[in-house]
Design a protein around this motif. Structure first.
Motif, PDB file in Angstrom:
ATOM      1  N   ALA A  37      27.006  -0.516 -32.459  1.00  7.87           N
ATOM      2  CA  ALA A  37      26.024  -0.911 -31.447  1.00  7.87           C
ATOM      3  C   ALA A  37      24.656  -1.227 -32.063  1.00  7.87           C
ATOM      4  N   ARG A  82      22.473  -4.708 -31.944  1.00  8.98           N
ATOM      5  CA  ARG A  82      21.113  -4.695 -31.379  1.00  8.98           C
ATOM      6  C   ARG A  82      20.095  -5.262 -32.382  1.00  8.98           C
ATOM      7  N   PHE A  97      19.828  -8.930 -32.235  1.00 10.91           N
ATOM      8  CA  PHE A  97      18.999  -9.383 -31.112  1.00 10.91           C
ATOM      9  C   PHE A  97      17.511  -9.157 -31.402  1.00 10.91           C
ATOM     10  N   SER A 129      14.903   3.103 -33.051  1.00 10.14           N
ATOM     11  CA  SER A 129      16.275   3.604 -32.900  1.00 10.14           C
ATOM     12  C   SER A 129      17.304   2.653 -33.507  1.00 10.14           C
ATOM     13  N   THR A 160      11.619  -6.092 -22.287  1.00 11.29           N
ATOM     14  CA  THR A 160      11.689  -4.639 -22.150  1.00 11.29           C
ATOM     15  C   THR A 160      12.697  -4.273 -21.054  1.00 11.29           C
ATOM     16  N   ARG A 179      26.330  -6.692 -23.679  1.00 12.25           N
ATOM     17  CA  ARG A 179      26.011  -5.919 -24.908  1.00 12.25           C
ATOM     18  C   ARG A 179      25.934  -4.438 -24.625  1.00 12.25           C
ATOM     19  N   HIS A 180      25.519  -4.074 -23.390  1.00 11.37           N
ATOM     20  CA  HIS A 180      25.324  -2.656 -23.122  1.00 11.37           C
ATOM     21  C   HIS A 180      26.620  -1.955 -22.721  1.00 11.37           C
ATOM     22  N   GLY A 233      27.316   1.587 -26.904  1.00 12.17           N
ATOM     23  CA  GLY A 233      26.089   2.185 -27.410  1.00 12.17           C
ATOM     24  C   GLY A 233      25.424   3.171 -26.460  1.00 12.17           C
ATOM     25  N   MET A 234      24.304   3.670 -26.938  1.00  7.21           N
ATOM     26  CA  MET A 234      23.597   4.758 -26.265  1.00  7.21           C
ATOM     27  C   MET A 234      22.168   4.341 -25.969  1.00  7.21           C
ATOM     28  N   HIS A 239      18.182   6.115 -25.112  1.00  2.00           N
ATOM     29  CA  HIS A 239      17.325   7.277 -24.892  1.00  2.00           C
ATOM     30  C   HIS A 239      16.935   7.324 -23.412  1.00  2.00           C
ATOM     31  N   SER A 288      14.019   5.228 -21.832  1.00  2.72           N
ATOM     32  CA  SER A 288      14.086   3.793 -21.535  1.00  2.72           C
ATOM     33  C   SER A 288      14.277   3.502 -20.048  1.00  2.72           C
ATOM     34  N   MET A 316      25.610   4.213 -22.368  1.00  2.00           N
ATOM     35  CA  MET A 316      25.196   3.154 -21.454  1.00  2.00           C
ATOM     36  C   MET A 316      26.351   2.729 -20.550  1.00  2.00           C
ATOM     37  N   SER A 340      16.118  -4.144 -16.290  1.00  2.00           N
ATOM     38  CA  SER A 340      16.399  -5.527 -16.701  1.00  2.00           C
ATOM     39  C   SER A 340      17.857  -5.911 -16.408  1.00  2.00           C
TER      40      SER A 340
HETATM   41  C1  HEM Z   1      17.046  -8.246 -21.588  1.00  5.25           C
HETATM   42  C2  HEM Z   1      17.114  -7.966 -22.851  1.00  5.25           C
HETATM   43  C3  HEM Z   1      17.362  -6.571 -23.371  1.00  5.25           C
HETATM   44  C4  HEM Z   1      16.755  -5.394 -23.065  1.00  5.25           C
HETATM   45  C5  HEM Z   1      15.611  -5.192 -22.116  1.00  5.25           C
HETATM   46  C6  HEM Z   1      17.405  -4.356 -23.828  1.00  5.25           C
HETATM   47  C7  HEM Z   1      17.061  -3.020 -23.805  1.00  5.25           C
HETATM   48  C8  HEM Z   1      17.721  -2.024 -24.489  1.00  5.25           C
HETATM   49  C9  HEM Z   1      17.343  -0.636 -24.488  1.00  5.25           C
HETATM   50  C10 HEM Z   1      16.133  -0.069 -23.788  1.00  5.25           C
HETATM   51  C11 HEM Z   1      18.251   0.051 -25.217  1.00  5.25           C
HETATM   52  C12 HEM Z   1      18.280   1.559 -25.495  1.00  5.25           C
HETATM   53  C13 HEM Z   1      17.494   1.850 -26.745  1.00  5.25           C
HETATM   54  C14 HEM Z   1      17.277   3.328 -26.949  1.00  5.25           C
HETATM   55  O1  HEM Z   1      16.818   3.986 -26.014  1.00  5.25           O
HETATM   56  O2  HEM Z   1      17.571   3.835 -28.041  1.00  5.25           O
HETATM   57  C15 HEM Z   1      19.218  -0.906 -25.696  1.00  5.25           C
HETATM   58  C16 HEM Z   1      20.300  -0.583 -26.460  1.00  5.25           C
HETATM   59  C17 HEM Z   1      21.166  -1.524 -26.957  1.00  5.25           C
HETATM   60  N1  HEM Z   1      21.047  -2.898 -26.858  1.00  5.25           N
HETATM   61 FE1  HEM Z   1      19.769  -3.893 -25.669  1.00  5.25          FE
HETATM   62  N2  HEM Z   1      18.397  -4.914 -24.566  1.00  5.25           N
HETATM   63  C18 HEM Z   1      18.401  -6.257 -24.338  1.00  5.25           C
HETATM   64  C19 HEM Z   1      19.201  -7.206 -24.926  1.00  5.25           C
HETATM   65  C20 HEM Z   1      20.172  -6.920 -25.847  1.00  5.25           C
HETATM   66  C21 HEM Z   1      20.975  -7.909 -26.533  1.00  5.25           C
HETATM   67  C22 HEM Z   1      20.839  -9.420 -26.332  1.00  5.25           C
HETATM   68  C23 HEM Z   1      21.833  -7.236 -27.319  1.00  5.25           C
HETATM   69  C24 HEM Z   1      22.871  -7.797 -28.246  1.00  5.25           C
HETATM   70  C25 HEM Z   1      23.538  -8.912 -28.041  1.00  5.25           C
HETATM   71  C26 HEM Z   1      21.599  -5.820 -27.122  1.00  5.25           C
HETATM   72  C27 HEM Z   1      22.322  -4.812 -27.694  1.00  5.25           C
HETATM   73  C28 HEM Z   1      22.098  -3.472 -27.506  1.00  5.25           C
HETATM   74  C29 HEM Z   1      22.965  -2.439 -28.031  1.00  5.25           C
HETATM   75  C30 HEM Z   1      24.267  -2.680 -28.757  1.00  5.25           C
HETATM   76  C31 HEM Z   1      22.363  -1.218 -27.711  1.00  5.25           C
HETATM   77  C32 HEM Z   1      22.878   0.188 -28.082  1.00  5.25           C
HETATM   78  C33 HEM Z   1      22.208   0.606 -29.380  1.00  5.25           C
HETATM   79  C34 HEM Z   1      22.663   1.970 -29.915  1.00  5.25           C
HETATM   80  O3  HEM Z   1      23.628   2.557 -29.429  1.00  5.25           O
HETATM   81  O4  HEM Z   1      22.014   2.436 -30.881  1.00  5.25           O
HETATM   82  N3  HEM Z   1      20.582  -5.659 -26.227  1.00  5.25           N
HETATM   83  N4  HEM Z   1      18.879  -2.158 -25.255  1.00  5.25           N
END
Ligand code: HEM
Length: 326
Positions: free
Chosen positions: A58, A62, A65, A96, A163, A191-192, A195-196, A198, A201, A242, A267
């Motif tokens: 994950a 991320r 992106f 993170s 955000t 994408r969500h 993964g995890m 916090h 968020s 997530m 979002s």
């Molecule tokens: C509207 C756009 C996006 C927003 C607002 C957003 C927001 C977030 C937030 C707040 C987290 C949690 C981070 C944390 O608390 O540690 C997260 C996790 C993640 N996001 Fe997004 N994200 C967006 C777009 C994307 C895109 C385009 C991808 C990949 C194609 C992506 C992949 C991931 C992944 C895989 C995680 C999990 C990460 C982990 O487990 O360490 N996100 N995202």
């Protein structure tokens, strides 16, 4: 002041869109003659790391992106701070991110195989793709040939990526400025599924949505109650899945979650506030990923992301080490 900031943001993004249009230099098979084993080497290293630490999938996706939204897809998120400059990597949304060791290991293997040839941004693009396909996610042919950027500034990483609190209009503006459309926005919501996150968020959705101690009416009440068991106000350390129950594997359940008002972030919930996006979410929530065009569409959208603001030719460099500019 806000207007000036927004205008300068749009101007920067406009330049990035022009770069997308000009990014003819990236192509599938770019290294075929100059470093033919590049894809095999990155894949082997990514598979090795992920088989011993599956949760790296994950954050690698991320990272893909987060890199492209700041100065384009140029590996700037991989750079360390230097004397007098704090790099993107240390901005709160990036703190993170994990998996830098995968990119570094692939880089050092490739420097032995074909020195000074393969960019760190290309390695990231390949590692993210391979990691995602390892959890049964879609795969795609990655256009390569990017150069690496030389600049990485912490404050830019605070301004640029969307955000979790953004509404649909803001998301559409930010994505649109990069040449991305509503379809991309919805496709990327998947994408969500892995993964995890916090708890910090999404706290206002549970405890203080409009500053009056209320909950987000756009989130399912039962889901809020479940989340509240783990995520307490002002909690900065707890992480939650997530896509509860299947956060390690790819599936299109996340669309069902969003459709049921169980998307974790504002979002994600925002997708239901626009009729075009909502219809697409509902359609995806009902379709079988392998049976529909979803895999193909998602791959195309990821390729689009990987072309944002790329530096080709002399505009970029091939770093010796991904954490340091040459
Ligand atoms: C509207 C756009 C996006 C927003 C607002 C957003 C927001 C977030 C937030 C707040 C987290 C949690 C981070 C944390 O608390 O540690 C997260 C996790 C993640 N996001 Fe997004 N994200 C967006 C777009 C994307 C895109 C385009 C991808 C990949 C194609 C992506 C992949 C991931 C992944 C895989 C995680 C999990 C990460 C982990 O487990 O360490 N996100 N995202």
């Amino acid at each position: 002041m806000e207007k000036i900031k927004f205008l300068s943001f749009l101007i920067v993004q406009l330049f990035l869109v022009m770069e997308v249009v000009n990014s003819q230099g990236v192509e599938v098979g770019f290294y075929k003659k100059i470093c033919p084993n590049v894809e095999a080497i990155v894949k082997e290293i990514t598979v090795n790391y992920i088989s011993s630490a599956p949760t790296l999938t994950a954050p690698l996706l991320r990272m893909h992106f987060h890199d492209c939204f700041v100065r384009g897809y140029d590996g700037s998120v991989l750079l360390n701070s230097t004397n007098g400059n704090q790099a993107e990597k240390y901005a709160i949304p990036n703190q993170s991110l994990r998996g830098f060791q995968v990119i570094d290991a692939a880089k050092s293997a490739l420097e032995k195989e074909c020195p000074d040839v393969v960019s760190c941004s290309d390695i990231l693009a390949l590692a993210a793709r391979d990691a995602f396909s390892l959890v049964n996610g879609p795969s795609w042919q990655a256009p390569l040939g990017r150069g690496d950027g030389r600049v990485s500034i912490l404050s830019e990483a605070l301004k640029n990526p969307p955000t979790p609190f953004d509404n649909f209009t803001t998301l559409k503006t930010i994505f649109g400025a990069l040449g991305l459309n509503v379809k991309d926005l919805v496709l990327w919501a998947i994408r969500h599924t892995i993964g995890m996150s916090h708890c910090f968020s999404f706290p206002s959705r549970l405890y203080n949505f409009t500053g009056k101690g209320n909950m987000d009416p756009n989130m399912d009440q039962n889901y809020i109650n479940r989340l509240k068991i783990k995520s307490k106000p002002n909690d900065v350390t707890t992480i939650v899945e997530m896509d509860p129950g299947s956060f390690k594997s790819f599936d299109t359940d996340y669309y069902t979650m969003v459709a049921k008002r169980r998307g974790l972030f504002g979002s994600d919930a925002a997708l239901l506030t626009n009729s075009q996006a909502k219809d697409y979410v509902l359609w995806l929530s009902q379709s079988k990923p392998h049976g529909s065009t979803f895999f193909k569409d998602f791959g195309e959208s990821m390729v689009k992301m990987g072309k944002i603001g790329v530096l080709t030719g002399k505009a970029g460099e091939i770093r010796k080490h991904c954490a340091f500019r040459n």
